[in-house]
Design an enzyme around this catalytic site. Sequence first.
Site, PDB file in Angstrom:
ATOM      1  N   GLY A  45       0.798  -1.248   0.000  1.00 13.73           N
ATOM      2  CA  GLY A  45       0.000   0.000   0.000  1.00 13.73           C
ATOM      3  C   GLY A  45       0.808   1.263   0.000  1.00 13.73           C
ATOM      4  O   GLY A  45       0.239   2.351   0.089  1.00 13.73           O
ATOM      5  N   ASP A  66       6.376  -8.663   3.651  1.00 17.52           N
ATOM      6  CA  ASP A  66       6.861  -8.978   2.300  1.00 17.52           C
ATOM      7  C   ASP A  66       5.767  -9.786   1.600  1.00 17.52           C
ATOM      8  O   ASP A  66       5.444 -10.893   2.040  1.00 17.52           O
ATOM      9  CB  ASP A  66       8.153  -9.799   2.426  1.00 17.52           C
ATOM     10  CG  ASP A  66       8.675 -10.281   1.081  1.00 17.52           C
ATOM     11  OD1 ASP A  66       8.001 -10.056   0.050  1.00 17.52           O
ATOM     12  OD2 ASP A  66       9.754 -10.894   1.057  1.00 17.52           O
ATOM     13  N   ARG A 103      -3.264  -1.806  -5.195  1.00 18.10           N
ATOM     14  CA  ARG A 103      -3.311  -0.774  -6.235  1.00 18.10           C
ATOM     15  C   ARG A 103      -1.914  -0.618  -6.832  1.00 18.10           C
ATOM     16  O   ARG A 103      -0.961  -0.362  -6.096  1.00 18.10           O
ATOM     17  CB  ARG A 103      -3.788   0.551  -5.653  1.00 18.10           C
ATOM     18  CG  ARG A 103      -3.794   1.677  -6.674  1.00 18.10           C
ATOM     19  CD  ARG A 103      -4.242   3.000  -6.091  1.00 18.10           C
ATOM     20  NE  ARG A 103      -4.190   4.038  -7.086  1.00 18.10           N
ATOM     21  CZ  ARG A 103      -3.096   4.766  -7.363  1.00 18.10           C
ATOM     22  NH1 ARG A 103      -1.983   4.582  -6.695  1.00 18.10           N
ATOM     23  NH2 ARG A 103      -3.122   5.678  -8.309  1.00 18.10           N
ATOM     24  N   HIS A 127       1.309  -4.549 -11.507  1.00 20.98           N
ATOM     25  CA  HIS A 127       1.939  -4.017 -12.739  1.00 20.98           C
ATOM     26  C   HIS A 127       3.457  -3.885 -12.588  1.00 20.98           C
ATOM     27  O   HIS A 127       4.163  -3.765 -13.575  1.00 20.98           O
ATOM     28  CB  HIS A 127       1.274  -2.695 -13.174  1.00 20.98           C
ATOM     29  CG  HIS A 127       1.729  -1.455 -12.462  1.00 20.98           C
ATOM     30  ND1 HIS A 127       1.539  -0.197 -12.967  1.00 20.98           N
ATOM     31  CD2 HIS A 127       2.349  -1.269 -11.268  1.00 20.98           C
ATOM     32  CE1 HIS A 127       2.035   0.707 -12.131  1.00 20.98           C
ATOM     33  NE2 HIS A 127       2.518   0.079 -11.089  1.00 20.98           N
TER      34      HIS A 127
HETATM   35  C1  LIG Z   1       3.763   1.207  -7.361  1.00 20.83           C
HETATM   36  S1  LIG Z   1       3.822   1.186  -5.644  1.00 20.83           S
HETATM   37  C2  LIG Z   1       2.107   1.241  -5.230  1.00 20.83           C
HETATM   38  C3  LIG Z   1       1.876   1.688  -3.830  1.00 20.83           C
HETATM   39  C4  LIG Z   1       0.395   1.800  -3.428  1.00 20.83           C
HETATM   40  N1  LIG Z   1      -0.333   0.580  -3.640  1.00 20.83           N
HETATM   41  C5  LIG Z   1      -0.265   2.939  -4.189  1.00 20.83           C
HETATM   42  O1  LIG Z   1      -1.058   2.720  -5.061  1.00 20.83           O
HETATM   43  O2  LIG Z   1       0.098   4.097  -3.865  1.00 20.83           O
HETATM   44  C6  LIG Z   1       4.249  -0.486  -5.253  1.00 20.83           C
HETATM   45  C7  LIG Z   1       4.547  -0.715  -3.779  1.00 20.83           C
HETATM   46  O3  LIG Z   1       4.945  -2.088  -3.588  1.00 20.83           O
HETATM   47  C8  LIG Z   1       5.892  -2.083  -2.528  1.00 20.83           C
HETATM   48  N2  LIG Z   1       6.675  -3.328  -2.530  1.00 20.83           N
HETATM   49  C9  LIG Z   1       7.659  -3.692  -3.391  1.00 20.83           C
HETATM   50  N3  LIG Z   1       8.131  -4.919  -3.065  1.00 20.83           N
HETATM   51  C10 LIG Z   1       7.421  -5.324  -1.987  1.00 20.83           C
HETATM   52  C11 LIG Z   1       7.416  -6.529  -1.214  1.00 20.83           C
HETATM   53  N4  LIG Z   1       8.236  -7.552  -1.511  1.00 20.83           N
HETATM   54  N5  LIG Z   1       6.536  -6.622  -0.198  1.00 20.83           N
HETATM   55  C12 LIG Z   1       5.682  -5.599   0.092  1.00 20.83           C
HETATM   56  N6  LIG Z   1       5.639  -4.434  -0.612  1.00 20.83           N
HETATM   57  C13 LIG Z   1       6.497  -4.310  -1.642  1.00 20.83           C
HETATM   58  C14 LIG Z   1       6.713  -0.855  -2.812  1.00 20.83           C
HETATM   59  O4  LIG Z   1       7.478  -0.477  -1.689  1.00 20.83           O
HETATM   60  C15 LIG Z   1       5.653   0.145  -3.214  1.00 20.83           C
HETATM   61  O5  LIG Z   1       5.185   0.875  -2.121  1.00 20.83           O
END
Ligand SMILES: C[S@@+](CC[C@H](N)C(=O)[O-])C[C@H]1O[C@@H](n2cnc3c(N)ncnc32)[C@H](O)[C@@H]1O
Length: 464
Positions: free
Chosen positions: A275, A328, A344, A348
């Site tokens: 998130g 994670d 969200r 992608h």
């Molecule tokens: C494109 S951002 C979208 C954030 C949020 N859902 C939004 O719409 O604002 C993707 C998110 O996935 C998180 N992320 C990446 N790898 C992750 C993991 N292994 N576990 C949890 N979160 C992760 C990133 O830190 C980032 O905040």
Amino acid sequence: MSSNDLSTILDIINANVSSIQQIYAKNQTSVPSLNEPYKPLAFEPELIDSTDLVVAAATQLIAMLRSPVISLVAAVGGQHIATSIGAAEATNISEILSEAGPKGLHVAEIAKKADTDGNKLGRILRLLSTVHIFQEIAPDVFANNRLSSVLASGKTIKEINEDGITNKHNKPGDPGYAALFGHSADEVNKAGAYLREYMTNPTECKSIDMAHTPFQMAFKPEGNLFTWYGEPSNAGRLARFNAAMKGSLNASPMNILKAFDWNSVTDGVVVDVGGGTGSSSLMLAKEYSHLNIIVQDTESVVKDGHAYWQREYPDALENGRVKLQTHDFFTPQPVQNAAVFFLRYVLHDWPAEKAKLILKALRPSATQNTKLILLENIVPYAIAGHEQKIPGEKMPVPPTPLLPNLGVVNLACYIADMHMMLCLNSQERTLGEWTTLTEGTGWQLVDIKHVKAATMSSLIFHPV
Ligand SMILES: C[S@@+](CC[C@H](N)C(=O)[O-])C[C@H]1O[C@@H](n2cnc3c(N)ncnc32)[C@H](O)[C@@H]1O
């Protein structure tokens, strides 16, 4: 080009400009000047359909009439517009000009306040003024206009100087647009500079590994984009990325409030998986006081998330209605009583195999009543006769000879797709690609919600 097409396109422009004028007249407001800073209007949603048709038609008209050589000169030089936006954002020009007001400021004075070179800044601002971002109101005197005003973070120059540039994007209420443009013009566009080398290197470009991207060629990081953001030297970029996600939320007409019937949630928690700092959850928590929400992300993002909620809505953390949790998403989901898992712009970021793992890791913790919501783009084809049979509210079919995806109207979706390719070896997906991706993950697509003027949709799944 048939002369018929030309007059049909002109008719589309004329008819829709008239509709726009009528909507302004009905609301007793004049059509805003390009020279004025942007102020959102309550009736803007009424303008969307006609504005989209004018934009699609006018762009197609230019492509039809202008020399193709000149069109491509402009397109290939678009790189300089993008990097100039990045330079203007990094030197706080929009904030400086907001303070100067409509009389503007001589570039020598702007450069002094920005601590940069006046001659070069003047040329950057003249290029941008030529594409209607800023305006040159007298020789070498520049002012904000409708477009450049959205490059401002909402902080004063004094606040930016006192708080430090890495904290530029943490003003409560800042919509996050400056961060979005700064992020795009920095790490994404630097990666983009390597696309040519990437696509001519078969080993690199045919790989489905996240370690093979133009981003890796540009920055040579140890891990992927997200682990790179977690490095201490990238704290400013991480804070800007988190704020940019808020910008992408505010820029899109499809948001979390429209994604689902939230009144139907009477039991269990809502889990915002990956998130970020929780900008979607903030919107949800403010609108629906009956919801309990858990925002999950990586450790460094959750740390920024605490500061974000302390600034924006501390009560929700203090009374325990909203919790932030380090998790994670490739490991088993710890929340066992979720009414909704929503993601969200998470899938992608990941190539299909990894995205499947994220969905599979959620499934064992789901109850029979748990819903899964993906807020993601559904990429439209650019060819007529192949419209995707998407359930739910139908997108209006544009009149011929306009492109069926409305051309540049939906450019943000195709630009996001390039961001994914450049930085993560991932992609935005067509409906068919979403269906294939989610097969065998334990989730079944049951509904899709759309809103006007958005390729971002809400894909709703039940457990199987
Ligand atoms: C494109 S951002 C979208 C954030 C949020 N859902 C939004 O719409 O604002 C993707 C998110 O996935 C998180 N992320 C990446 N790898 C992750 C993991 N292994 N576990 C949890 N979160 C992760 C990133 O830190 C980032 O905040």
